[in-house]
Scaffold this motif. Sequence first.
Motif, PDB file in Angstrom:
ATOM      1  N   ALA A 168      37.821  67.452  -3.307  1.00  0.00           N
ATOM      2  CA  ALA A 168      38.950  68.106  -2.630  1.00  0.00           C
ATOM      3  C   ALA A 168      38.617  69.534  -2.210  1.00  0.00           C
ATOM      4  N   ASP A 187      36.297  68.004   3.503  1.00  0.00           N
ATOM      5  CA  ASP A 187      37.106  69.202   3.684  1.00  0.00           C
ATOM      6  C   ASP A 187      38.602  68.931   3.749  1.00  0.00           C
ATOM      7  N   ARG A 188      39.016  67.678   3.628  1.00  0.00           N
ATOM      8  CA  ARG A 188      40.428  67.326   3.773  1.00  0.00           C
ATOM      9  C   ARG A 188      41.005  66.725   2.499  1.00  0.00           C
ATOM     10  N   GLY A 189      40.677  67.280   1.351  1.00  0.00           N
ATOM     11  CA  GLY A 189      41.244  66.809   0.093  1.00  0.00           C
ATOM     12  C   GLY A 189      40.825  65.399  -0.232  1.00  0.00           C
ATOM     13  N   THR A 214      40.620  61.513  -0.093  1.00  0.00           N
ATOM     14  CA  THR A 214      40.715  60.656   1.072  1.00  0.00           C
ATOM     15  C   THR A 214      40.795  59.200   0.659  1.00  0.00           C
ATOM     16  N   GLY A 246      43.867  61.735   4.626  1.00  0.00           N
ATOM     17  CA  GLY A 246      43.297  62.809   3.826  1.00  0.00           C
ATOM     18  C   GLY A 246      44.372  63.662   3.191  1.00  0.00           C
ATOM     19  N   ASP A 247      43.914  64.719   2.546  1.00  0.00           N
ATOM     20  CA  ASP A 247      44.785  65.709   1.920  1.00  0.00           C
ATOM     21  C   ASP A 247      45.673  65.118   0.836  1.00  0.00           C
ATOM     22  N   ASP A 279      46.737  64.627  -2.901  1.00  0.00           N
ATOM     23  CA  ASP A 279      46.647  65.490  -4.067  1.00  0.00           C
ATOM     24  C   ASP A 279      46.301  64.709  -5.328  1.00  0.00           C
ATOM     25  N   HIS A 290      53.702  62.177   4.319  1.00  0.00           N
ATOM     26  CA  HIS A 290      52.258  62.355   4.152  1.00  0.00           C
ATOM     27  C   HIS A 290      51.485  61.484   5.137  1.00  0.00           C
ATOM     28  N   HIS A 335      49.029  63.363   7.812  1.00  0.00           N
ATOM     29  CA  HIS A 335      47.651  63.480   7.318  1.00  0.00           C
ATOM     30  C   HIS A 335      46.768  62.291   7.651  1.00  0.00           C
TER      31      HIS A 335
END
Length: 131
Positions: free
Chosen positions: A21, A61-63, A65, A80-81, A83, A114, A118
């Motif tokens: 992440a 780079d996008r948390g 995935t 992505g992104d 949590d 989300h 995303h």
Amino acid sequence: MFDSDDDPPPAELLVCVKCKAGRPVAEDEPTPGRRLFDALEAAGAPQGVTVTAVECLQNCDRGCTVALRGGPARWTYVYGDVDGAQGAETIREGAAAYRATLDGLIPWRARSQHFRKHCIARIPPLEPAHA
């Protein structure tokens, strides 16, 4: 959404377990991606969805995935992104909605915030839709 009396075809949820992440992770700690996978496994996959750990989805780079795929007649999505373990329920709900479709296209208003915000990629099915 799928509206037949038959069960929709199965789907697969791919989770990048190597994902850090975008943050440093101590060697003895699980990565955020591994924590997400473990949370999904602990919660149980939605009916007809298989959760698969993968080594890397190249979206570092996008948390965290994940990807959803469901055979040659469905669209595939990459999100992505996510949590870590906190995003498991959102992903479970999205996977269940995806599985309920024949073509992988979840109606926009039925998608979680989300999933609306995303989406990294949408990949067309291998087989063209029949008219």
